[in-house]
Write a protein that holds these residues in place. Structure first.
Motif, short mmCIF file in Angstrom:
data_model
loop_
_atom_site.label_atom_id
_atom_site.label_comp_id
_atom_site.label_asym_id
_atom_site.label_seq_id
_atom_site.Cartn_x
_atom_site.Cartn_y
_atom_site.Cartn_z
N TYR A 111 52.88 25.14 48.48
CA TYR A 111 53.38 24.16 49.44
C TYR A 111 52.40 23.89 50.57
O TYR A 111 52.40 22.80 51.15
CB TYR A 111 54.76 24.57 49.94
N LEU A 113 50.33 21.25 48.84
CA LEU A 113 51.04 19.98 48.72
C LEU A 113 51.12 19.25 50.04
O LEU A 113 50.84 18.04 50.13
CB LEU A 113 52.45 20.23 48.16
N TYR A 140 50.12 15.63 52.10
CA TYR A 140 51.21 14.80 52.60
C TYR A 140 51.03 14.48 54.08
O TYR A 140 51.29 13.35 54.52
CB TYR A 140 52.55 15.50 52.39
N TRP A 164 57.88 8.50 45.87
CA TRP A 164 57.63 9.94 45.85
C TRP A 164 58.92 10.71 46.09
O TRP A 164 59.21 11.70 45.41
CB TRP A 164 56.59 10.28 46.92
N VAL A 176 50.89 19.78 38.68
CA VAL A 176 50.61 19.23 40.01
C VAL A 176 49.20 19.60 40.46
O VAL A 176 48.56 18.83 41.20
CB VAL A 176 51.67 19.69 41.03
N PHE A 178 46.45 16.79 41.55
CA PHE A 178 45.72 16.81 42.81
C PHE A 178 44.20 16.78 42.58
O PHE A 178 43.47 16.21 43.38
CB PHE A 178 46.12 18.02 43.65
N TRP A 218 53.46 14.18 41.36
CA TRP A 218 53.51 15.01 42.55
C TRP A 218 54.95 15.31 42.94
O TRP A 218 55.34 16.46 43.17
CB TRP A 218 52.76 14.30 43.67
N GLY A 225 56.06 18.99 42.22
CA GLY A 225 56.00 19.68 43.50
C GLY A 225 57.36 20.16 43.97
O GLY A 225 57.54 21.33 44.33
N TRP A 226 58.33 19.27 43.92
CA TRP A 226 59.68 19.66 44.35
C TRP A 226 60.45 20.34 43.23
O TRP A 226 61.39 21.09 43.49
CB TRP A 226 60.43 18.44 44.86
N GLY A 248 43.68 20.62 48.40
CA GLY A 248 45.04 20.99 48.06
C GLY A 248 45.12 21.62 46.68
O GLY A 248 45.85 22.60 46.47
N ILE A 262 46.76 25.20 45.29
CA ILE A 262 47.77 25.18 44.23
C ILE A 262 47.32 25.99 43.03
O ILE A 262 48.12 26.73 42.43
CB ILE A 262 48.07 23.72 43.83
#
Length: 396
Positions: free
Chosen positions: A212, A215, A219, A244, A275, A279, A299, A303-304, A360, A364
């Motif tokens: 995170y 990520l 963001y 997104w 992800v 990236f 993403w 990501g979520w 990023g 990750i």
């Protein structure tokens, strides 16, 4: 769908809206209060740090409180913090109010996720967590864009009133629909932090922090990273963020069912790997709208979609300590969010802003290796001692 879970998700929606909407009104805050954008940006940092640092402290201090009372108190403090932000005449009180709002979020969020998991059978735990976390991710798709629109239409203080109103509605839902939830045995702060001494827990939390951080590193500076795709248009950027957020909500809900079906390991590894690749390609995919759209969808989905299986993994390690572990996981997320601005700002000074995705991706990718390391420790600790002990009479 259990309506009690929707009530908890509504509170997460309010907290998520507050987390993501402030970035959209920072220029207005700066102009209104006569401070730099950098100083106004500390609203995000203080909210995230307050949440991260106070979650375990509040969980220990309020251990004997009934769960419903703790949820309602958390939302009340959260609403009060946003009301003070909306009324504050200067930046000093604004920043103090963000700490107060973070305190309310720290009281509500870990309690909500743990309570939701306790309301359903173990085989449905992944879906329950997905529904509750979907409240947080849907804030990126609905709450933050709507709050930003209100800020542009009226002013940033109206945005904060909007967040306070959403929190008030969530509190009304909790008071009306949520049943009594048994209070878990009280646990001291020292015992709450004790799981950090368990390598399985520590490695899982480190995975959360690494991924995170990577990520949100992008963001936080998405306007600069995707300026070629948006052509500098704020409306186009808002549309991409809406896309997104929708993908993030879908990813959360899908991750719940997939985790229940395939287990957390496969979903965690697949989400992180996808992800990370996404990236790595951002310096090129963010160059045009046609390629930025699928990049943002991946993403959001992955990501979520990672959050639910991470929570599921933590609960599986020590089910009796679920509230404690989920609180620590939330703290890891928000610590990553609060640090992403600092890390991303430093990265931009060293690299081209369009290469921020590579930085990023590095975080990750390390998170992927740590996630698998955590799984190996979990698998080893589940084996009986005789299965992992070396034979003593083989002569080797």
């Amino acid at each position: 769908m259990d309506k009690r879970l929707l009530v908890l998700a509504s509170g997460m929606f309010a907290i998520g809206t507050d987390s993501f909407v402030v970035a959209g009104v920072l220029p207005q805050v700066s102009a209104s209060l006569g401070v730099s954008v950098a100083l106004a940006g500390q609203m995000v940092t203080l909210y995230a740090l307050s949440y991260a640092l106070l979650s375990p402290v509040i969980a220990a201090a309020a251990a004997r409180w009934p769960r419903k009372r703790l949820l309602l108190t958390g939302l009340a403090v959260f609403v009060l913090g946003n009301v003070v932000t909306a009324l504050a005449p200067g930046i000093e009180l604004v920043l103090a109010s963000r700490v107060l709002a973070g305190l309310g979020a720290a009281m509500f969020s870990p309690t909500a996720t743990a309570s939701g998991a306790s309301l359903v059978p173990p085989e449905q735990r992944g879906r329950a967590l997905a529904i509750i976390v979907a409240g947080l991710s849907s804030a990126t798709a609905l709450g933050a864009p709507l709050g930003t629109f209100i800020g542009g239409w009226l002013d940033w203080r109206a945005t904060m009133w909007f967040v306070a109103a959403v929190g008030t509605l969530a509190a009304a839902g909790v008071a009306w629909r949520l049943p009594h939830i048994p209070t878990p045995p009280p646990v001291s702060l020292a015992r709450r932090l004790a799981p950090l001494g368990d390598a399985r827990v520590l490695l899982t939390l480190l995975t959360t922090w690494l991924v995170y951080s990577g990520l949100f590193l992008v963001y936080t500076f998405i306007g600069s990273s995707f300026d070629r795709a948006t052509g500098g248009s704020a409306r186009m950027l808002a549309a991409l963020l809406l896309l997104w957020g929708v993908a993030a909500t879908v990813g959360n809900l899908a991750a719940g069912r997939l985790t229940d079906r395939y287990g957390s390991r496969r979903i965690i590894n697949a989400a992180i790997a996808l992800v990370a690749l996404d990236f790595v390609l951002l310096p090129w995919t963010s160059a045009s709208l046609a390629t930025a759209v699928p990049a943002l969808i991946v993403w959001g989905l992955c990501g979520w979609g990672l959050l639910v299986p991470q929570q599921h993994r933590l609960i599986s390690i020590t089910p009796a300590a679920a509230p404690l572990l989920l609180g620590l996981n939330s703290a890891a997320i928000y610590t990553g969010v609060s640090m992403s601005g600092l890390i991303g700002g430093a990265a931009i000074t060293w690299f081209d802003r369009h290469a921020l995705g590579l930085v990023g991706a590095a975080f990750i990718t390390v998170g992927l290796f740590v996630a698998e390391w955590a799984q190996q420790r979990i698998a080893t600790d589940r084996q009986p001692a005789s299965a992992v002990a070396a034979p003593s009479n083989t002569g080797r």
